[in-house]
Design an enzyme around this catalytic site. Structure first.
Site, PDB file in Angstrom:
ATOM      1  N   GLY A  33       0.836  -1.210   0.000  1.00 14.39           N
ATOM      2  CA  GLY A  33       0.000   0.000   0.000  1.00 14.39           C
ATOM      3  C   GLY A  33       0.868   1.255   0.000  1.00 14.39           C
ATOM      4  O   GLY A  33       0.627   2.204  -0.763  1.00 14.39           O
ATOM      5  N   HIS A  34       1.895   1.251   0.848  1.00 18.44           N
ATOM      6  CA  HIS A  34       2.821   2.382   0.885  1.00 18.44           C
ATOM      7  C   HIS A  34       3.584   2.487  -0.443  1.00 18.44           C
ATOM      8  O   HIS A  34       3.775   3.588  -0.980  1.00 18.44           O
ATOM      9  CB  HIS A  34       3.846   2.200   2.006  1.00 18.44           C
ATOM     10  CG  HIS A  34       3.265   2.158   3.387  1.00 18.44           C
ATOM     11  ND1 HIS A  34       3.318   1.032   4.175  1.00 18.44           N
ATOM     12  CD2 HIS A  34       2.638   3.095   4.134  1.00 18.44           C
ATOM     13  CE1 HIS A  34       2.760   1.280   5.352  1.00 18.44           C
ATOM     14  NE2 HIS A  34       2.325   2.531   5.351  1.00 18.44           N
ATOM     15  N   GLY A 146      -3.314   7.574   1.145  1.00 16.78           N
ATOM     16  CA  GLY A 146      -4.148   6.436   0.773  1.00 16.78           C
ATOM     17  C   GLY A 146      -5.591   6.564   1.249  1.00 16.78           C
ATOM     18  O   GLY A 146      -5.852   7.019   2.366  1.00 16.78           O
ATOM     19  N   GLU A 147      -6.514   6.116   0.401  1.00 18.71           N
ATOM     20  CA  GLU A 147      -7.936   6.139   0.767  1.00 18.71           C
ATOM     21  C   GLU A 147      -8.292   5.138   1.858  1.00 18.71           C
ATOM     22  O   GLU A 147      -9.377   5.175   2.410  1.00 18.71           O
ATOM     23  CB  GLU A 147      -8.806   5.879  -0.481  1.00 18.71           C
ATOM     24  CG  GLU A 147      -8.828   7.077  -1.399  1.00 18.71           C
ATOM     25  CD  GLU A 147      -9.679   6.881  -2.635  1.00 18.71           C
ATOM     26  OE1 GLU A 147      -9.931   5.722  -3.031  1.00 18.71           O
ATOM     27  OE2 GLU A 147     -10.073   7.897  -3.224  1.00 18.71           O
ATOM     28  N   SER A 185      -0.072  -1.819   8.340  1.00 20.78           N
ATOM     29  CA  SER A 185       1.080  -2.187   9.183  1.00 20.78           C
ATOM     30  C   SER A 185       0.611  -2.976  10.394  1.00 20.78           C
ATOM     31  O   SER A 185       1.304  -3.865  10.875  1.00 20.78           O
ATOM     32  CB  SER A 185       1.809  -0.923   9.629  1.00 20.78           C
ATOM     33  OG  SER A 185       2.194  -0.166   8.508  1.00 20.78           O
ATOM     34  N   ARG A 186      -0.582  -2.653  10.900  1.00 17.52           N
ATOM     35  CA  ARG A 186      -1.093  -3.343  12.090  1.00 17.52           C
ATOM     36  C   ARG A 186      -1.461  -4.812  11.810  1.00 17.52           C
ATOM     37  O   ARG A 186      -1.588  -5.586  12.746  1.00 17.52           O
ATOM     38  CB  ARG A 186      -2.296  -2.598  12.678  1.00 17.52           C
ATOM     39  CG  ARG A 186      -1.925  -1.284  13.357  1.00 17.52           C
ATOM     40  CD  ARG A 186      -3.121  -0.646  14.030  1.00 17.52           C
ATOM     41  NE  ARG A 186      -2.773   0.606  14.697  1.00 17.52           N
ATOM     42  CZ  ARG A 186      -2.735   1.797  14.119  1.00 17.52           C
ATOM     43  NH1 ARG A 186      -3.024   1.905  12.837  1.00 17.52           N
ATOM     44  NH2 ARG A 186      -2.406   2.883  14.809  1.00 17.52           N
TER      45      ARG A 186
HETATM   46  P1  AMP Z   1       0.623   4.721   7.739  1.00 14.50           P
HETATM   47  O1  AMP Z   1       2.052   4.275   7.627  1.00 14.50           O
HETATM   48  O2  AMP Z   1      -0.316   3.622   8.127  1.00 14.50           O
HETATM   49  O3  AMP Z   1       0.473   5.980   8.543  1.00 14.50           O
HETATM   50  O4  AMP Z   1       0.165   5.094   6.275  1.00 14.50           O
HETATM   51  C1  AMP Z   1       0.913   5.983   5.469  1.00 14.50           C
HETATM   52  C2  AMP Z   1       0.152   6.272   4.208  1.00 14.50           C
HETATM   53  O5  AMP Z   1      -0.077   5.046   3.502  1.00 14.50           O
HETATM   54  C3  AMP Z   1      -1.238   6.876   4.472  1.00 14.50           C
HETATM   55  O6  AMP Z   1      -1.502   7.853   3.480  1.00 14.50           O
HETATM   56  C4  AMP Z   1      -2.144   5.676   4.324  1.00 14.50           C
HETATM   57  O7  AMP Z   1      -3.462   6.019   3.951  1.00 14.50           O
HETATM   58  C5  AMP Z   1      -1.451   4.908   3.226  1.00 14.50           C
HETATM   59  N1  AMP Z   1      -1.842   3.500   3.259  1.00 14.50           N
HETATM   60  C6  AMP Z   1      -1.798   2.646   4.315  1.00 14.50           C
HETATM   61  N2  AMP Z   1      -2.298   1.435   3.977  1.00 14.50           N
HETATM   62  C7  AMP Z   1      -2.681   1.542   2.671  1.00 14.50           C
HETATM   63  C8  AMP Z   1      -3.279   0.636   1.734  1.00 14.50           C
HETATM   64  N3  AMP Z   1      -3.585  -0.611   2.066  1.00 14.50           N
HETATM   65  N4  AMP Z   1      -3.530   1.086   0.487  1.00 14.50           N
HETATM   66  C9  AMP Z   1      -3.230   2.364   0.136  1.00 14.50           C
HETATM   67  N5  AMP Z   1      -2.658   3.262   0.962  1.00 14.50           N
HETATM   68  C10 AMP Z   1      -2.383   2.859   2.216  1.00 14.50           C
END
Ligand code: AMP
Length: 266
Positions: A33-34, A146-147, A185-186
């Site tokens: 996703g990232h 990300g949405e 990540s969780r």
């Molecule tokens: P985080 O590391 O969880 O704070 O996420 C960092 C960025 O990655 C944020 O903009 C999230 O929305 C995006 N993100 C996390 N998981 C996904 C996913 N499965 N698909 C798309 N974007 C994601």
């Protein structure tokens, strides 16, 4: 790939390049996703910067912060392979040299009292503080988010307006496993069995009522549910369940891990 832990060093490098910058803020434990956000940034901008910072001010639950996965070496390898140009992974004291007690606050209006805002008090203020600071450090042309975190996008858009920022926020679709589990990540804290149980979220989007969705989550091992909600995708105001166009959002606990997801029906 350039690596920075100091804001001043990141800034002098970025200013010397004179290129358009795409920025992807993350909390690490990187997954596809990232990497999809990095890919989108690489397509749209000359230089892509990713930050890795587990931001203490956005965790309303201290044990969630303590258990947040940290995999820096693997993350750096993934970013290198993805062709990311620069990574910024500051310490807490680098980001908050004067501590975290007296931070800027943002007038987010009702966005802060609904859905995630309601169940995670202070969370979105912490998100705004850190994204605002990171944008000042990176000064990107475009910001990629990300949405998967749908309400976060609305909050950050509001923060950009409040700060008169010219940064363009680019929304990227949620990346899922082949079976439909939104990558997060969780998820690293889920057992293999729990990852299968967690698919009840993806399947639940097709159920026709909030109560059927909740019941299915509970039958599949979720221990509690913060919300299942149906809102207008633009305003985020609640509307009759399933009446299109709509966005169904869910937040629920499985094995002590809080999972969120959403799906748009147009
Ligand atoms: P985080 O590391 O969880 O704070 O996420 C960092 C960025 O990655 C944020 O903009 C999230 O929305 C995006 N993100 C996390 N998981 C996904 C996913 N499965 N698909 C798309 N974007 C994601």
């Amino acid at each position: 790939m350039k690596q920075f832990q100091k804001t001043s060093e990141l800034q002098s490098y970025l200013q010397s390049t004179g290129k358009s910058i795409g920025f992807v803020p993350t909390m690490g434990a990187l997954h596809e996703g990232h990497l999809a956000l990095i890919e989108a940034s690489k397509k749209a901008c000359e230089l892509s910067v990713c930050s890795i910072f587990v931001n203490p001010t956005q965790f309303n639950d201290p044990s969630d912060f303590d258990k947040y996965p940290v995999t820096l070496e693997a993350d750096l390898e993934k970013l290198r392979n993805a062709g990311c140009d620069a990574v910024f992974y500051p310490s807490v004291s680098e980001m908050y040299p004067n501590g975290t007690a007296d931070l800027k606050s943002y007038n987010l209006g009702f966005l802060e009292t609904i859905l995630e805002g309601k169940y995670r008090p202070g969370h979105f203020q912490g998100v705004c503080v850190v994204v605002d600071l990171l944008l000042q450090a990176v000064q990107p042309t475009k910001l990629f988010m990300g949405e998967k975190d749908y309400q976060q996008i609305a909050v950050v858009q509001k923060m950009l307006e409040l700060t008169n920022s010219s940064v363009e926020l680019v929304k990227c679709p949620t990346v899922r496993s082949a079976e439909g589990l939104a990558l997060s990540s969780r998820n690293a804290r889920l057992s293999e069995e729990q990852k299968i149980q967690a698919l009840a979220i993806y399947k639940g989007f097709n159920l026709s009522s909030e109560s059927a969705f909740k019941q299915s989550l509970l039958e599949n091992g979720f221990e509690s549910i913060d919300y299942v909600a149906c809102v207008d995708p633009t305003t985020l105001l609640e509307k009759p369940y399933g009446e299109k166009p709509c966005l169904i959002l869910v937040a629920a606990f499985l094995g002590g891990v809080r999972l969120i997801d959403n799906k748009t029906f147009s």
